[in-house]
Scaffold this active site. Structure first.
Site, PDB file in Angstrom:
ATOM      1  N   HIS A  56      37.731  48.110  38.954  1.00  0.00           N
ATOM      2  CA  HIS A  56      37.703  49.057  40.091  1.00  0.00           C
ATOM      3  C   HIS A  56      39.101  49.230  40.666  1.00  0.00           C
ATOM      4  O   HIS A  56      40.032  48.521  40.296  1.00  0.00           O
ATOM      5  CB  HIS A  56      36.691  48.641  41.150  1.00  0.00           C
ATOM      6  N   HIS A  58      40.697  48.839  43.565  1.00  0.00           N
ATOM      7  CA  HIS A  58      41.394  48.097  44.628  1.00  0.00           C
ATOM      8  C   HIS A  58      42.705  47.488  44.111  1.00  0.00           C
ATOM      9  O   HIS A  58      42.797  47.056  42.967  1.00  0.00           O
ATOM     10  CB  HIS A  58      40.489  46.997  45.208  1.00  0.00           C
ATOM     11  N   ASP A  60      44.205  44.706  44.504  1.00  0.00           N
ATOM     12  CA  ASP A  60      44.247  43.350  43.923  1.00  0.00           C
ATOM     13  C   ASP A  60      43.674  43.319  42.505  1.00  0.00           C
ATOM     14  O   ASP A  60      43.588  42.258  41.888  1.00  0.00           O
ATOM     15  CB  ASP A  60      43.534  42.332  44.838  1.00  0.00           C
ATOM     16  N   HIS A 114      30.303  48.179  45.793  1.00  0.00           N
ATOM     17  CA  HIS A 114      31.585  47.725  46.354  1.00  0.00           C
ATOM     18  C   HIS A 114      32.541  48.919  46.441  1.00  0.00           C
ATOM     19  O   HIS A 114      33.153  49.172  47.471  1.00  0.00           O
ATOM     20  CB  HIS A 114      32.129  46.618  45.454  1.00  0.00           C
ATOM     21  N   HIS A 171      36.746  37.066  41.885  1.00  0.00           N
ATOM     22  CA  HIS A 171      37.220  36.155  42.939  1.00  0.00           C
ATOM     23  C   HIS A 171      36.530  34.796  42.865  1.00  0.00           C
ATOM     24  O   HIS A 171      35.352  34.714  42.495  1.00  0.00           O
ATOM     25  CB  HIS A 171      36.958  36.746  44.329  1.00  0.00           C
TER      26      HIS A 171
HETATM   27 FE    FE Z   1      38.935  42.103  44.726  1.00  0.00          FE
HETATM   28 ZN    ZN Z   2      37.570  44.882  45.326  1.00  0.00          ZN
END
Ligand code: FE
Ligand code: ZN
Length: 255
Positions: A56, A58, A60, A114, A171
């Site tokens: 995705h 984002h 990070d 998300h 994560h």
């Molecule tokens: Fe993340």
């Molecule tokens: Zn994310």
């Protein structure tokens, strides 16, 4: 076939994952949040990056793509729904599309919730799924763009994979997730046992991933939102799993 999978920490809690096939010499990175950390992990194992599979948009998960492409000329896959916001991608994919890592095939599973364009990568032959920030061990991603209904459907799709499927995610949040999970599902023996295991692993400095689809269906409250006990714990006896998941996500955000 024996793929070598290497996990490493990026920053405080992002989990880097490298996938190496000794037969072909190819190496894939799941997401590319930090080029320096991924380069260091590659160098340590003497691997050369050939593929990047983005879950995705984002930062990070994508900030390192440009530098890694420049250095290794890796081939980058990402969701077609994110074509407007993820640069340096070679191939944009939809649900059901094939992603090839040499001779190893991944199926694309769209998992919105998300983010709208979030995808997971499932490899049947290697019994693996990379779930990014959709499914974590004992938790799920925050609903930044999607709805609770979308997240429930996405977790349901992942739940249809074979129980023994190994789950890698974006994560290392398991310990914090565990503390929340046991509060809403305190009598779940599998969860209590998993929490003891998670505490031991973290105390040893070991990652709590991979988990399995079967283990998550038995312990993860977000995958278990249809269980009457979880609905009751949220004060929502008789409510739909989507409403229960929404309440769980709200409560977890405040935890
Ligand atoms: Fe993340
Ligand atoms: Zn994310």
């Amino acid at each position: 076939m024996a793929l070598i999978i290497k996990q490493f920490l990026i920053g405080s809690d992002n989990l880097g994952v490298l996938l190496h096939n000794p037969e072909t010499g190819m190496t894939a990175s799941i997401d590319a949040g930090d080029a320096g950390a991924i380069e260091a992990a590659l160098t340590e194992s003497n691997w050369k990056l050939t593929h990047i599979l983005i879950t995705h948009h984002h930062d990070d998960h994508v900030a390192g793509i440009e530098r890694l492409k420049e250095r290794y000329h890796a081939y980058v896959y990402a969701s077609a729904l994110d074509e407007h916001r993820i640069p340096f991608v070679d191939e944009f994919v939809f649900e059901g599309d094939e992603v090839w890592f040499g001779d190893i095939l991944f199926d694309v599973i769209e998992t919105p919730g998300h983010t709208n364009g979030h995808i997971a990568y499932y490899c049947q032959q290697e019994n693996l799924v990379f779930t990014g920030d959709t499914l974590f061990s004992l938790g799920c991603g925050r609903l930044f763009e999607g709805t609770a209904a979308e997240m429930w459907a996405s977790l349901g799709k992942l739940g249809f994979l074979p129980d023994e499927t190994q789950v890698y995610c974006g994560h290392e949040y398991t310990l914090a997730n565990a503390r929340f999970a046991v509060g809403v599902d305190p009598e779940n023996a599998a969860l209590v046992a998993r929490i003891a295991e998670v505490e031991t692993l973290r105390a040893q400095g070991t990652f709590t991933l991979p988990t399995t689809i079967g283990a998550e269906k038995a312990t993860n409250p977000f995958m278990r939102a249809a269980q009457p006990k979880i609905a009751a714990a949220m004060g929502l006896a008789g409510a739909s799993p989507v409403d229960v998941l929404a309440a769980l996500r709200e409560a977890k955000n405040k935890a």
